[in-house]
Scaffold this active site. Structure first.
Site, PDB file in Angstrom:
ATOM      1  N   ASP A  16       0.807  -1.221   0.000  1.00 19.27           N
ATOM      2  CA  ASP A  16       0.000   0.000   0.000  1.00 19.27           C
ATOM      3  C   ASP A  16       0.840   1.271   0.000  1.00 19.27           C
ATOM      4  O   ASP A  16       0.623   2.168  -0.814  1.00 19.27           O
ATOM      5  CB  ASP A  16      -0.958   0.022   1.199  1.00 19.27           C
ATOM      6  CG  ASP A  16      -2.116  -0.950   1.005  1.00 19.27           C
ATOM      7  OD1 ASP A  16      -2.418  -1.279  -0.156  1.00 19.27           O
ATOM      8  OD2 ASP A  16      -2.699  -1.376   2.016  1.00 19.27           O
ATOM      9  N   ARG A 113       1.879   5.454  16.931  1.00 19.84           N
ATOM     10  CA  ARG A 113       1.341   6.399  15.949  1.00 19.84           C
ATOM     11  C   ARG A 113       1.692   7.859  16.212  1.00 19.84           C
ATOM     12  O   ARG A 113       2.112   8.562  15.300  1.00 19.84           O
ATOM     13  CB  ARG A 113      -0.183   6.233  15.818  1.00 19.84           C
ATOM     14  CG  ARG A 113      -0.610   4.822  15.370  1.00 19.84           C
ATOM     15  CD  ARG A 113       0.174   4.346  14.188  1.00 19.84           C
ATOM     16  NE  ARG A 113      -0.276   3.064  13.667  1.00 19.84           N
ATOM     17  CZ  ARG A 113       0.537   2.144  13.182  1.00 19.84           C
ATOM     18  NH1 ARG A 113       1.848   2.336  13.164  1.00 19.84           N
ATOM     19  NH2 ARG A 113       0.066   1.023  12.701  1.00 19.84           N
ATOM     20  N   ASP A 142      -5.940   3.940  13.296  1.00 22.48           N
ATOM     21  CA  ASP A 142      -4.636   4.546  13.012  1.00 22.48           C
ATOM     22  C   ASP A 142      -4.757   5.857  12.241  1.00 22.48           C
ATOM     23  O   ASP A 142      -4.018   6.812  12.498  1.00 22.48           O
ATOM     24  CB  ASP A 142      -3.747   3.552  12.262  1.00 22.48           C
ATOM     25  CG  ASP A 142      -3.308   2.404  13.159  1.00 22.48           C
ATOM     26  OD1 ASP A 142      -3.100   2.651  14.362  1.00 22.48           O
ATOM     27  OD2 ASP A 142      -3.176   1.271  12.662  1.00 22.48           O
ATOM     28  N   SER A 193      -3.801  -9.142   8.792  1.00 16.63           N
ATOM     29  CA  SER A 193      -3.231  -7.804   8.825  1.00 16.63           C
ATOM     30  C   SER A 193      -2.461  -7.691  10.138  1.00 16.63           C
ATOM     31  O   SER A 193      -3.022  -7.857  11.215  1.00 16.63           O
ATOM     32  CB  SER A 193      -4.358  -6.773   8.760  1.00 16.63           C
ATOM     33  OG  SER A 193      -3.860  -5.518   9.148  1.00 16.63           O
TER      34      SER A 193
HETATM   35  N1  ARG Z   1      -6.792  -2.401  16.912  1.00 18.55           N
HETATM   36  C1  ARG Z   1      -5.472  -2.036  17.263  1.00 18.55           C
HETATM   37  C2  ARG Z   1      -5.381  -0.563  17.552  1.00 18.55           C
HETATM   38  O1  ARG Z   1      -6.244   0.152  17.146  1.00 18.55           O
HETATM   39  C3  ARG Z   1      -4.465  -2.510  16.247  1.00 18.55           C
HETATM   40  C4  ARG Z   1      -4.407  -1.716  14.990  1.00 18.55           C
HETATM   41  C5  ARG Z   1      -3.488  -2.356  13.993  1.00 18.55           C
HETATM   42  N2  ARG Z   1      -3.182  -1.490  12.915  1.00 18.55           N
HETATM   43  C6  ARG Z   1      -2.832  -1.920  11.699  1.00 18.55           C
HETATM   44  N3  ARG Z   1      -2.609  -1.013  10.799  1.00 18.55           N
HETATM   45  N4  ARG Z   1      -2.760  -3.191  11.402  1.00 18.55           N
HETATM   46  O2  ARG Z   1      -4.463  -0.111  18.190  1.00 18.55           O
END
Ligand code: ARG
Length: 416
Positions: A16, A113, A142, A193
């Protein structure tokens, strides 16, 4: 969103974010794409953590990512190792807050993040860019964390999120990239993922979308199954200074090394697996698997040391704040007035959170078995039931009379 001429893109080397490079230039008229790849300690596994070549391989992987961005059309490709800053400035404050979203998830992904957002803003300012970009989709947390953190740090920067708008499937994304000479390794694509860093990893999607489906053993790479965990317990002593872990089994370690070591030890004993249905900020419930071996042990032992060293009212008041803190971090408000005010409160509570905690790792459990501190508020002469007892039992009667007085009055009135 608006148009931008020069953009700094958060780059992972994956499909991506690689396709984002030609896409931003071709479809959104961006003149110049600068990529920023951030090393927050991703890509380690229980199997490879101790191999001597792991560090060299890590360097090679980062170099490959750097070169890949240039091949995809980036004008400048930057790689930054920010592991030390990640642990010191993001993981440790969250540890002091015992931050667990919905009581369980220690925010391993969420904490990375705001740091990535901060670096994007710094590089944008350094290179005179007018925008920053990321590859998040429109369904997750995210995107919120990036966009809000960037807005908090530099509200003038435009934030571009192509994957939120392009509406391409995986195959279409790759086909788009191929038009610009990009090639993608034909490895068997994983249905999952995964996001990983030094604090752990999150695994979602694929068959895990069925909440009844038991996670298959092969998705785990930081923790051993309880079945295969050693049959003998291992004891670990952690030393804390003002709420921060500083030594493991008597050996002083910098935060990154301590985190790596604890991930390995706890992971071997199957500690730190989570399987939960979680409430995302955007309103969706999602099924998440986490492996957070080191961080979950640290929170457990930190809580144990706080119970020894914090007064009753501070402990109980702080519990309420911890939940709010976890929600703020989860919901993308790391750089916000409330979160920063809570940090100041929490930091103040840590002045005497110093001492040792002994924890037993065994078959998926991290059990605190001992604690000591020069600031311990535990007074054996008050607690004991032996002849050493110094507590004045006669004082209890008057105390209970006063304590129970409102209840007594209430009852008398009710009886008429
Ligand atoms: N649900 C988790 C969070 O919001 C994990 C997010 C994972 N992000 C990803 N881009 N795979 O912190």
């Amino acid at each position: 969103m608006g148009r931008a001429e020069k953009v700094v893109l958060a780059y992972s080397g994956g499909v991506d974010t690689t396709v984002c490079i030609p896409y931003l230039r071709q479809e959104w008229g961006v003149q110049e794409v600068i990529t920023l790849a951030v090393d927050v300690g991703q890509g380690v596994s229980l199997a490879t953590a101790e191999l001597p070549e792991t560090e060299t391989r890590r360097q090679q992987e980062l170099e490959a990512i750097r070169v890949k961005a240039l091949a995809a059309g980036a004008s400048v490709s930057i790689v930054k190792d920010v592991r030390a800053e990640f642990v010191q400035d993001y993981a440790l404050p969250a540890l002091k807050a015992n931050a667990l979203y919905e009581g369980r998830y220690p925010l391993s992904t969420a904490l990375a993040r705001p740091l990535i957002a901060k670096l994007l803003v710094e590089v944008a300012e350094e290179y005179g860019a007018d925008g920053v970009a990321h590859g998040c989709t429109g369904k997750g947390n995210d995107q919120v964390r990036f966009d809000v953190s960037i807005a908090a740090l530099n509200p003038k920067l435009k934030v571009l999120a192509p994957a939120r708008e392009w509406g391409m499937s995986r195959e279409e994304t790759m086909a788009y990239g191929e038009r610009f000479g990009l090639t993608f390794p034909v490895k068997k694509s994983s249905p999952y993922s995964i996001d990983s860093n030094l604090l752990g990893q999150s695994i979602e999607a694929g068959p895990l979308e069925d909440p009844w489906f038991e996670p298959p053993e092969e998705i785990y790479s930081l923790t051993q199954s309880v079945e295969h965990a050693p049959d003998r317990p291992e004891y670990v002593t952690l030393e804390f200074h003002q709420g921060e872990p500083v030594a493991l089994n008597g050996e002083p370690l910098a935060p990154v090394a301590l985190m790596e070591r604890l991930n390995l030890w706890a992971g071997r004993h199957g500690v730190g697996r989570l399987d939960m249905i979680e409430n995302r900020l955007v309103g969706i419930k999602s099924r998440e698997i986490y492996e957070v071996p080191g961080l979950s042990v640290l929170i457990t032992v930190h809580q144990a040391l706080e119970s020894l060293t914090l007064p009753k009212d501070v402990t109980q008041y702080k519990r309420g704040i911890e939940d709010t803190y976890a929600q703020l971090v989860y919901n993308g408000l790391w750089f916000s007035p409330l979160k920063e005010a809570l940090d100041a409160f929490i930091q103040h509570t840590q002045q005497r959170v110093t001492g040792l905690v002994r924890v037993k790792l065994f078959k998926g459990m991290a059990t605190v078995v001992g604690r000591q501190s020069p600031y311990s508020l535990y007074d054996p002469n008050l607690a004991t039931y032996t002849a050493e007892d110094e507590f004045d039992h006669r004082a209890a009667e008057g105390f209970i009379y006063v304590w129970g007085l409102p209840v007594r009055v209430w009852s008398q009135v009710g009886r008429g």
